[in-house]
Scaffold this motif. Structure first.
Motif, PDB file in Angstrom:
ATOM      1  N   PHE A  14       0.862  -1.174   0.000  1.00 31.85           N
ATOM      2  CA  PHE A  14       0.000   0.000   0.000  1.00 31.85           C
ATOM      3  C   PHE A  14       0.904   1.231   0.000  1.00 31.85           C
ATOM      4  CE2 PHE A  14      -3.181  -2.782   2.311  1.00 31.85           C
ATOM      5  CZ  PHE A  14      -4.034  -2.906   1.223  1.00 31.85           C
ATOM      6  N   LEU A  27      -4.647   2.960  -5.087  1.00 27.55           N
ATOM      7  CA  LEU A  27      -5.336   1.711  -5.417  1.00 27.55           C
ATOM      8  C   LEU A  27      -5.447   1.563  -6.926  1.00 27.55           C
ATOM      9  CD1 LEU A  27      -8.265   1.811  -2.814  1.00 27.55           C
ATOM     10  CD2 LEU A  27      -6.065   0.613  -2.618  1.00 27.55           C
ATOM     11  N   TRP A  40     -11.537  -2.305  -6.508  1.00 27.83           N
ATOM     12  CA  TRP A  40     -10.328  -1.557  -6.187  1.00 27.83           C
ATOM     13  C   TRP A  40      -9.480  -2.406  -5.249  1.00 27.83           C
ATOM     14  CZ3 TRP A  40      -8.926   2.726  -8.708  1.00 27.83           C
ATOM     15  CH2 TRP A  40      -9.921   3.378  -9.440  1.00 27.83           C
ATOM     16  N   ALA A  42      -5.012  -3.125  -3.776  1.00 32.19           N
ATOM     17  CA  ALA A  42      -3.644  -2.616  -3.640  1.00 32.19           C
ATOM     18  C   ALA A  42      -3.068  -2.397  -5.020  1.00 32.19           C
ATOM     19  CB  ALA A  42      -2.783  -3.600  -2.854  1.00 32.19           C
ATOM     20  N   LEU A 127     -12.740   5.032   1.185  1.00 34.65           N
ATOM     21  CA  LEU A 127     -12.306   4.046   0.193  1.00 34.65           C
ATOM     22  C   LEU A 127     -13.389   3.851  -0.854  1.00 34.65           C
ATOM     23  CD1 LEU A 127     -10.704   1.462   2.638  1.00 34.65           C
ATOM     24  CD2 LEU A 127      -9.518   3.143   1.196  1.00 34.65           C
ATOM     25  N   THR A 131     -14.236  -2.301  -2.962  1.00 33.71           N
ATOM     26  CA  THR A 131     -12.842  -2.601  -2.652  1.00 33.71           C
ATOM     27  C   THR A 131     -12.776  -4.067  -2.254  1.00 33.71           C
ATOM     28  OG1 THR A 131     -12.388  -0.339  -1.921  1.00 33.71           O
ATOM     29  CG2 THR A 131     -10.884  -2.030  -1.156  1.00 33.71           C
ATOM     30  N   GLU A 135      -8.740  -6.695   1.678  1.00 37.88           N
ATOM     31  CA  GLU A 135      -7.867  -5.523   1.606  1.00 37.88           C
ATOM     32  C   GLU A 135      -8.525  -4.329   2.287  1.00 37.88           C
ATOM     33  OE1 GLU A 135      -5.885  -4.862  -2.159  1.00 37.88           O
ATOM     34  OE2 GLU A 135      -6.337  -6.930  -2.743  1.00 37.88           O
ATOM     35  N   ARG A 136      -9.828  -4.175   2.094  1.00 36.78           N
ATOM     36  CA  ARG A 136     -10.566  -3.105   2.779  1.00 36.78           C
ATOM     37  C   ARG A 136     -10.409  -3.244   4.288  1.00 36.78           C
ATOM     38  NH1 ARG A 136     -14.604   0.641   2.402  1.00 36.78           N
ATOM     39  NH2 ARG A 136     -14.935   0.334   0.170  1.00 36.78           N
TER      40      ARG A 136
END
Length: 156
Positions: A14, A27, A40, A42, A127, A131, A135-136
């Motif tokens: 990230f 992203l 979305w 990394a 965000l 996503t 990852e979120r």
């Protein structure tokens, strides 16, 4: 046959800029990968290849996917996530190594054509949708003070 896991390791980077309420993450919108296309994710992530450790893979992925040079010493470990897609297939059993990076050389751009539908900087507090869920979860934990050293996803 065994009941032991056969996991696929992956490293995620990230790229972060700004601090506090102004912190942003770079992203990419996934495309043509077969996994969560349209989500979305990394901007730099991928499998740890044979002979690599997670740091080496993270440095390589940043170079391959974003055209930037990251020094291993600038990778800050965030969490290791053991996750499952609950399919029973070995390819869906994962251990993901997440890193934050606030220093790199070069201008990030979509270096691997065809695998992304775009890049964008987004506030950690806003965000984009959708996503990638695991990852979120990591990014929300970063926003809220940091995730624990080990996390899980998909186990119920």
């Amino acid at each position: 046959m065994t009941d032991r896991y056969r996991v696929v390791p992956a490293s995620y980077v990230f790229l972060l800029r700004g601090d506090g309420d102004r912190a942003e993450v770079l992203l990419q919108r996934r495309a043509n990968t077969g996994f969560r296309d349209g989500h979305w994710a990394a901007a730099a992530a991928g499998h740890v290849e044979a002979g690599e450790d997670p740091y080496t893979a993270a440095v390589r992925e940043a170079r391959e996917e974003l055209g930037v040079t990251v020094d291993r010493a600038d990778l800050v470990p965030l969490t290791a996530t053991h996750r499952t897609e609950r399919t029973g297939e070995p390819v869906d059993e994962r251990v993901d190594f997440f890193f934050a990076c606030r220093r790199w050389s070069g201008e990030p751009h979509a270096a691997e054509t065809g695998k992304t539908a775009g890049l964008g900087w987004f506030p950690l507090g806003a965000l984009p949708e959708p996503t990638v869920p695991h990852e979120r979860a990591v990014l929300e934990a970063v926003r809220d003070g940091g995730p624990p050293a080990i996390t899980t996803h998909g186990f119920g």
